[in-house]
Design a protein around this motif. Structure first.
Motif, PDB file in Angstrom:
ATOM      1  N   ASP A   1      -4.698  -2.841   6.241  1.00  0.00           N
ATOM      2  CA  ASP A   1      -3.707  -2.171   5.499  1.00  0.00           C
ATOM      3  C   ASP A   1      -4.397  -1.285   4.487  1.00  0.00           C
ATOM      4  OD1 ASP A   1      -1.298  -1.902   3.827  1.00  0.00           O
ATOM      5  OD2 ASP A   1      -1.493  -3.712   2.812  1.00  0.00           O
ATOM      6  N   PHE A   2      -4.161  -0.221   4.822  1.00  0.00           N
ATOM      7  CA  PHE A   2      -4.730   0.949   4.132  1.00  0.00           C
ATOM      8  C   PHE A   2      -3.727   2.133   4.570  1.00  0.00           C
ATOM      9  CE2 PHE A   2      -7.818   1.078   7.530  1.00  0.00           C
ATOM     10  CZ  PHE A   2      -7.691   2.574   8.176  1.00  0.00           C
TER      11      PHE A   2
ATOM     12  N   GLY B   1      -4.210  -3.831  -6.257  1.00  0.00           N
ATOM     13  CA  GLY B   1      -4.374  -2.745  -5.588  1.00  0.00           C
ATOM     14  C   GLY B   1      -5.638  -1.821  -5.785  1.00  0.00           C
TER      15      GLY B   1
ATOM     16  N   GLU C   1      -1.482   5.804   8.204  1.00  0.00           N
ATOM     17  CA  GLU C   1      -1.698   4.464   7.796  1.00  0.00           C
ATOM     18  C   GLU C   1      -2.409   3.802   8.763  1.00  0.00           C
ATOM     19  OE1 GLU C   1      -0.115   1.753   8.986  1.00  0.00           O
ATOM     20  OE2 GLU C   1       1.153   2.799  10.475  1.00  0.00           O
TER      21      GLU C   1
ATOM     22  N   VAL D   1      -5.743   4.392  -0.323  1.00  0.00           N
ATOM     23  CA  VAL D   1      -5.356   3.216  -1.227  1.00  0.00           C
ATOM     24  C   VAL D   1      -5.170   2.115  -0.276  1.00  0.00           C
ATOM     25  CG1 VAL D   1      -3.909   4.648  -2.473  1.00  0.00           C
ATOM     26  CG2 VAL D   1      -2.866   3.454  -0.386  1.00  0.00           C
ATOM     27  N   SER D   2      -5.537   0.767  -0.677  1.00  0.00           N
ATOM     28  CA  SER D   2      -5.463  -0.450  -0.002  1.00  0.00           C
ATOM     29  C   SER D   2      -5.121  -1.691  -1.033  1.00  0.00           C
ATOM     30  CB  SER D   2      -6.855  -0.683   0.728  1.00  0.00           C
ATOM     31  OG  SER D   2      -6.846  -1.887   1.595  1.00  0.00           O
ATOM     32  N   ARG D   3      -5.215  -2.793  -0.494  1.00  0.00           N
ATOM     33  CA  ARG D   3      -4.990  -3.967  -1.658  1.00  0.00           C
ATOM     34  C   ARG D   3      -5.787  -5.019  -0.940  1.00  0.00           C
ATOM     35  NH1 ARG D   3      -0.961  -4.394  -3.755  1.00  0.00           N
ATOM     36  NH2 ARG D   3      -1.139  -6.766  -4.242  1.00  0.00           N
TER      37      ARG D   3
ATOM     38  N   SER E   1       0.886  -1.366  -0.002  1.00  0.00           N
ATOM     39  CA  SER E   1      -0.065   0.048   0.062  1.00  0.00           C
ATOM     40  C   SER E   1       0.894   1.224  -0.011  1.00  0.00           C
ATOM     41  CB  SER E   1      -0.948  -0.089   1.335  1.00  0.00           C
ATOM     42  OG  SER E   1      -0.186  -0.162   2.638  1.00  0.00           O
TER      43      SER E   1
END
Length: 345
Positions: free
Chosen positions: A142-143, A170, A115, A163-165, A92
């Protein structure tokens, strides 16, 4: 492409070359703000928009905490867009850094960035403007988020990027808002046209099942708006859409009345508690119930200006039914958000 290669060297010198395939995405502009392109660190597929509407954007300016969550309201043209990016080996951080660099190159200055847990984790994600699945996927572990702004022709232009995944993809959402003064006003007089009668207000009652109304009758002995003696009430008429956790657009009479009461009683604190029926497992129902409560909390804060410290959001899944889950009507009744008065004085 030269600038993208420079960004690549700065943020991920060990990334495989194929991961940095470039794609230029058109970012719509308003009359005052020119369009510009964003380049992603891999092939990107639009999942939403861009769509532009006249709206308000609550740009986060701090992390979420039970005591406070600050935002800056931008009223004007609001644009939302999201992409899925083919970046199976990038983190990320690798997703955010090139976007941040491009925004800085375009004259934006960071206002707030964080984060995952520094942001406030679950609570932050559900307190901000995020598109629902599948347009935007956010891994709660996780972002990354960035708020930035710049001045264009004397007006504030704000951008929020999250953003993240997932395991192989992604995800990026960009919300862009350009403040303006609104459309020109029509000339008006203080006179009343023939055949028109003054509008009268409508009294809205918030009720809990089998309990007295939240707003007492006009001849009641109570002074103004107060919570029922039980200490909780169901917020009637809320619509989250089929299987969704985000409150749909629209004006809800129950929220308007609750917001008015909270403004009249700034020393009182409430908890919004989400409830579900028994369809599905407990873990998933606990999650969606808290997400729905968080969505209602966000609406009260953003649309009505209620201080974040006056409201908390919780979820109990299907553990507190008020009707039988053996019937469709009972399950419908159990899918609800309640307001609970938590103040002891």
């Amino acid at each position: 492409m030269t600038r993208l290669k420079a960004l690549t060297k700065r943020i991920a010198p060990f990334a495989p070359a194929w991961a940095w395939a470039s794609i230029a995405c058109w970012f719509l502009g308003t009359a005052a703000a020119p369009a510009f392109t964003l380049e992603f660190p891999g092939p990107a597929t639009p999942t939403f928009g861009p769509t532009t509407t006249r709206d308000s954007y609550a740009m986060p300016t701090s992390a979420w905490s039970p005591q406070a969550f600050s935002t800056q309201s931008i009223d004007g043209m609001v644009e939302r867009a999201a992409w899925q990016v083919d970046t199976p080996k990038l983190s990320s951080l690798d997703l955010m850094q090139p976007l941040r660099a491009q925004l800085l190159d375009a004259g934006f200055k960071p206002v707030f960035e964080c984060e995952t847990m520094v942001c406030g984790g679950f609570d932050f994600r559900f307190a901000i403007d995020v598109l629902p699945e599948p347009q935007m996927h956010v891994d709660l572990g996780d972002f990354r988020f960035l708020s930035a702004e710049r001045q264009v022709a004397g007006e504030t232009e704000a951008v929020g990027v999250i953003v993240s995944r997932s395991a192989n993809k992604g995800f990026v959402q960009v919300t862009r808002a350009m403040a303006d003064a609104g459309p020109p006003l029509f000339a008006a007089t203080n006179g009343m046209g023939e055949g028109f009668e003054p509008l009268t207000g409508e009294t809205v009652n918030l009720t809990a099942p089998n309990q007295p109304p939240l707003i007492p009758p006009a001849d009641g002995a109570s002074d103004g708006l107060q919570f029922v003696t039980k200490g909780s009430l169901v917020l009637d008429g809320l619509d989250f859409g089929s299987g969704a956790a985000d409150l749909t657009e629209g004006r809800y009479a129950s929220l308007a009345a609750l917001a008015e009461w909270l403004k009249d009683n700034p020393n009182k604190i409430i908890a919004l508690v989400g409830h579900t029926d028994t369809s599905g497992g407990l873990d998933s129902n606990l999650l969606i119930s808290k997400r729905r409560a968080a969505s209602v909390r966000a609406r009260l804060i953003e649309a009505y200006g209620i201080p974040p410290s006056q409201i908390e959001a919780q979820g109990v899944g299907y553990l507190s039914p008020i009707a039988s889950n053996l019937t469709e009507e009972g399950r419908r009744i159990n899918r609800r958000v309640e307001a609970v008065l938590t103040s002891v004085q």
